[in-house]
Scaffold this active site. Structure first.
Site, PDB file in Angstrom:
ATOM      1  N   GLY A 261     -27.695  10.217  34.534  1.00 18.72           N
ATOM      2  CA  GLY A 261     -26.537   9.926  35.525  1.00 18.72           C
ATOM      3  C   GLY A 261     -25.910   8.688  35.013  1.00 18.72           C
ATOM      4  N   GLU A 303     -32.481  11.343  30.639  1.00 17.02           N
ATOM      5  CA  GLU A 303     -32.061  12.774  30.522  1.00 17.02           C
ATOM      6  C   GLU A 303     -30.358  12.679  30.805  1.00 17.02           C
ATOM      7  OE1 GLU A 303     -33.654  14.750  33.998  1.00 17.02           O
ATOM      8  OE2 GLU A 303     -34.955  15.831  32.712  1.00 17.02           O
ATOM      9  N   PRO A 304     -29.710  12.056  29.947  1.00 17.82           N
ATOM     10  CA  PRO A 304     -28.293  11.811  29.893  1.00 17.82           C
ATOM     11  C   PRO A 304     -27.641  13.044  29.595  1.00 17.82           C
ATOM     12  CG  PRO A 304     -28.842  10.808  27.747  1.00 17.82           C
ATOM     13  CD  PRO A 304     -30.248  11.262  28.612  1.00 17.82           C
ATOM     14  N   GLY A 305     -26.494  13.499  30.455  1.00 18.66           N
ATOM     15  CA  GLY A 305     -25.681  14.560  30.189  1.00 18.66           C
ATOM     16  C   GLY A 305     -24.276  14.058  29.657  1.00 18.66           C
ATOM     17  N   ARG A 306     -23.723  13.887  30.769  1.00 19.12           N
ATOM     18  CA  ARG A 306     -22.043  13.421  30.813  1.00 19.12           C
ATOM     19  C   ARG A 306     -21.910  12.189  29.813  1.00 19.12           C
ATOM     20  NH1 ARG A 306     -19.318  13.179  35.956  1.00 19.12           N
ATOM     21  NH2 ARG A 306     -21.489  12.897  36.630  1.00 19.12           N
ATOM     22  N   TYR A 347     -14.785  16.021  43.882  1.00 25.34           N
ATOM     23  CA  TYR A 347     -15.316  14.555  44.206  1.00 25.34           C
ATOM     24  C   TYR A 347     -13.917  13.381  44.035  1.00 25.34           C
ATOM     25  CZ  TYR A 347     -18.739  17.275  41.467  1.00 25.34           C
ATOM     26  OH  TYR A 347     -19.656  18.110  41.331  1.00 25.34           O
ATOM     27  N   CYS A 374      -3.549  28.759  44.109  1.00 23.04           N
ATOM     28  CA  CYS A 374      -2.965  28.810  45.362  1.00 23.04           C
ATOM     29  C   CYS A 374      -3.575  28.027  46.493  1.00 23.04           C
ATOM     30  CB  CYS A 374      -3.029  30.293  45.773  1.00 23.04           C
ATOM     31  SG  CYS A 374      -2.297  31.406  44.804  1.00 23.04           S
ATOM     32  N   TYR A 404     -19.309  18.797  32.594  1.00 21.59           N
ATOM     33  CA  TYR A 404     -18.857  19.332  33.951  1.00 21.59           C
ATOM     34  C   TYR A 404     -17.589  20.088  34.098  1.00 21.59           C
ATOM     35  CZ  TYR A 404     -23.193  16.609  34.712  1.00 21.59           C
ATOM     36  OH  TYR A 404     -24.540  16.369  34.718  1.00 21.59           O
TER      37      TYR A 404
HETATM   38  N1  LLP Z   1     -31.122  15.069  35.093  1.00 20.46           N
HETATM   39  C1  LLP Z   1     -31.216  15.918  36.293  1.00 20.46           C
HETATM   40  C2  LLP Z   1     -32.379  16.153  36.903  1.00 20.46           C
HETATM   41  C3  LLP Z   1     -29.970  16.066  36.919  1.00 20.46           C
HETATM   42  O1  LLP Z   1     -29.632  16.804  38.037  1.00 20.46           O
HETATM   43  C4  LLP Z   1     -28.831  15.629  36.233  1.00 20.46           C
HETATM   44  C5  LLP Z   1     -27.348  15.795  36.835  1.00 20.46           C
HETATM   45  C6  LLP Z   1     -28.809  15.059  35.057  1.00 20.46           C
HETATM   46  C7  LLP Z   1     -30.169  14.677  34.424  1.00 20.46           C
HETATM   47  C8  LLP Z   1     -27.799  14.574  34.052  1.00 20.46           C
HETATM   48  O2  LLP Z   1     -26.759  13.594  34.881  1.00 20.46           O
HETATM   49  P1  LLP Z   1     -25.385  12.946  33.879  1.00 20.46           P
HETATM   50  O3  LLP Z   1     -26.189  12.287  32.949  1.00 20.46           O
HETATM   51  O4  LLP Z   1     -24.721  14.190  33.424  1.00 20.46           O
HETATM   52  O5  LLP Z   1     -24.833  12.390  35.208  1.00 20.46           O
HETATM   53  N2  LLP Z   1     -21.077  17.987  38.956  1.00 20.46           N
HETATM   54  C9  LLP Z   1     -21.343  16.444  38.887  1.00 20.46           C
HETATM   55  C10 LLP Z   1     -22.362  16.006  38.310  1.00 20.46           C
HETATM   56  C11 LLP Z   1     -23.629  16.715  38.893  1.00 20.46           C
HETATM   57  C12 LLP Z   1     -24.809  16.076  38.357  1.00 20.46           C
HETATM   58  C13 LLP Z   1     -25.892  17.021  38.496  1.00 20.46           C
HETATM   59  N3  LLP Z   1     -27.151  16.643  38.069  1.00 20.46           N
HETATM   60  C14 LLP Z   1     -20.012  16.046  38.362  1.00 20.46           C
HETATM   61  O6  LLP Z   1     -19.186  16.683  37.658  1.00 20.46           O
HETATM   62  O7  LLP Z   1     -19.572  14.717  38.302  1.00 20.46           O
END
Ligand code: LLP
Length: 450
Positions: A261, A303-306, A347, A374, A404
């Site tokens: 997050g 657990e970073p993703g973004r 969002y 559309c 995402y």
């Molecule tokens: N770990 C868990 C359990 C999660 O549910 C998530 C994201 C992450 C890690 C990674 O989060 P990040 O570091 O990427 O923020 N679709 C939305 C984001 C939904 C995220 C859901 N869970 C968007 O486009 O902003």
């Protein structure tokens, strides 16, 4: 002949201001004013792969993964595959020493095909099916994060060998973010609440099944978190919960996964999450909480993703038409939209857009970049400054679309999903090809017999 042909020095004299906090690390503009990423002019990618196309800068992804490993020594870093996952991306994460978090059998299969060691995979999901649980335990994923009591019962029945698990809890921390991505509070669908006896009851049920090896707890407080101190607060609450579990059941949990997050800036001036700050917060919070509870230090997992995939990506669109409504806005319609970027309508996300095929000299106008779908709300960006001589055929690049976007793309209006092209050292390589109409028809079972 244009002004630029007569005065080619104009472009050099007025270098583009592309904020390095937002665009991929290798972004630059060449002498012809063409935007390049990974030393590949984006216009060449558009010519070869057409538009819209997602471009991903391998160097940016790897650099950010490495940054996490360096800043968070002693902390396990697991890349959140939901933000962007292909076999090549999984391979990059693996090569940079990261585990991968998956939340479906599809993501699991991609991570495995990318060579990720199953023991470095964490399986998530608030509604995993028995089939998904079976797939995960059969390949030997390192951790399954349990999110409901029925899932605990299913997994206990399905597992053929001892399966390490975590229990997901909500530490009741409000990040004050968008409702869709605030996951650490009690009133939402994920996890078990610490408040009341929900989490304690879930732990009791897991411990009743010897085939499940409860190694720790998990929490994920939400997305676009800018304040690292919130993770410190989560650690305090989670370690207190781990101490309660020790008191009740006499077991010591050794792992604390604090989720992902971490925020990234999408526009200049947006706050940037401080990874070094997070390292200090983790260190201090774990020290303090463990001392207060006389609890042995657990392994911390993030657990970073973004924060790893987001800035590596840009999306390319061709301008299709430009229209100024009387008394209204100027709309620049492009050949993609909410099917490749649903984040604006979901969002209210905001993006930076740049002209990618030539110098952006001369007067600027304020425009809305509209999609091709559309729906009136199908927009990519509002109030973007682009040259007044913008015309159909020009190429636009939208920043911060690594996370995402590909993973959330749809076929709305039967539009084929874009390819994903990786760039590195002057070379472009397709990671995912463009979807074709044949792909769409292949899933249609036909008109049948009446
Ligand atoms: N770990 C868990 C359990 C999660 O549910 C998530 C994201 C992450 C890690 C990674 O989060 P990040 O570091 O990427 O923020 N679709 C939305 C984001 C939904 C995220 C859901 N869970 C968007 O486009 O902003």
């Amino acid at each position: 002949m244009t002004l630029l042909d007569m005065l080619p020095s104009i472009g050099r004299a007025a270098p583009r201001r592309l904020d390095p906090a937002i665009w991929p690390v290798t972004t630059h503009s060449d002498d012809g004013g063409r935007l390049c990423v990974g030393d590949v002019p984006l216009v060449d990618i558009a010519d070869e792969f057409h538009t819209p196309t997602y471009v991903i800068d391998e160097a940016d992804f790897r650099q950010r993964a490495r940054r996490y490993r360096k800043a968070l020594r002693g902390v396990e870093v697991v890349y959140a595959g939901k933000s962007l996952l292909t076999t090549a991306v999984a391979q990059w994460a693996r090569e940079e020493g990261l585990g991968v978090d998956v939340c479906s059998s599809g993501e699991l299969a991609v991570a495995l095909a990318g060579g990720v060691d199953p023991s470095r995979i964490v399986m998530h999901g608030n509604a995993k099916s028995p089939d998904e649980l079976r797939d995960a335990t059969r390949v030997g994923v390192g951790r399954i994060v349990l999110d409901s009591c029925i899932e605990t019962a299913y997994l206990a029945g399905l597992a053929r060998r001892r399966q390490p698990v975590l229990v997901r809890v909500t530490p009741d921390i409000d990040i004050h973010g968008h409702r869709a991505v605030t996951t650490g509070i009690s009133d939402q669908k994920f996890g078990f609440t610490l408040e009341g006896d929900q989490a304690a009851e879930a732990v009791k049920r897991v411990l009743a099944h010897p085939i499940l090896d409860l190694v720790g707890l998990h929490c994920h407080i939400g997305s676009q978190v800018t304040d690292a101190a919130l993770y410190g607060e989560a650690i305090h609450r989670m370690i207190a919960a781990m101490a309660d579990i020790r008191a009740q059941h006499g077991i010591i949990l050794t792992e604390l996964n604090i989720g992902g997050g971490h925020a990234i800036p999408y526009r200049p001036g947006d706050p940037e999450f401080d990874v070094d700050g997070l390292a200090r917060v983790i260190e201090d919070a774990v020290d303090e909480a463990c001392a207060a509870e006389h609890f042995p230090r657990p392994t911390i997992v993030v657990e970073p993703g973004r924060a790893i995939s987001g800035r590596a990506g840009v999306t390319l669109y061709r301008v299709c038409s430009i229209k100024t409504q009387p008394g209204g806005r100027t709309f620049v319609a492009v050949d993609g939209g909410m099917s490749d970027n649903p984040r604006v309508s979901l969002y209210g996300a905001q993006y930076m857009v740049a002209l990618a095929n030539r110098h952006a000299v001369g007067l600027k106008q304020r425009v809305t970049i509209a999609g091709r779908h559309c729906e009136a709300g199908d927009e990519i960006a509002r109030d973007v400054e682009l040259p007044t001589d913008l015309h159909p055929g020009d190429l636009l690049a939208v920043a911060c679309t690594g996370a995402y976007h590909h993973s959330m793309a749809s076929n709305y209006n039967m539009v084929c999903r874009p390819p994903l092209v990786a760039v590195k050292d002057g070379r472009a390589r397709e990671l995912i090809r463009r979807e074709t109409i044949a792909d769409l028809l292949a899933r249609d079972c036909g008109v049948g017999q009446s």
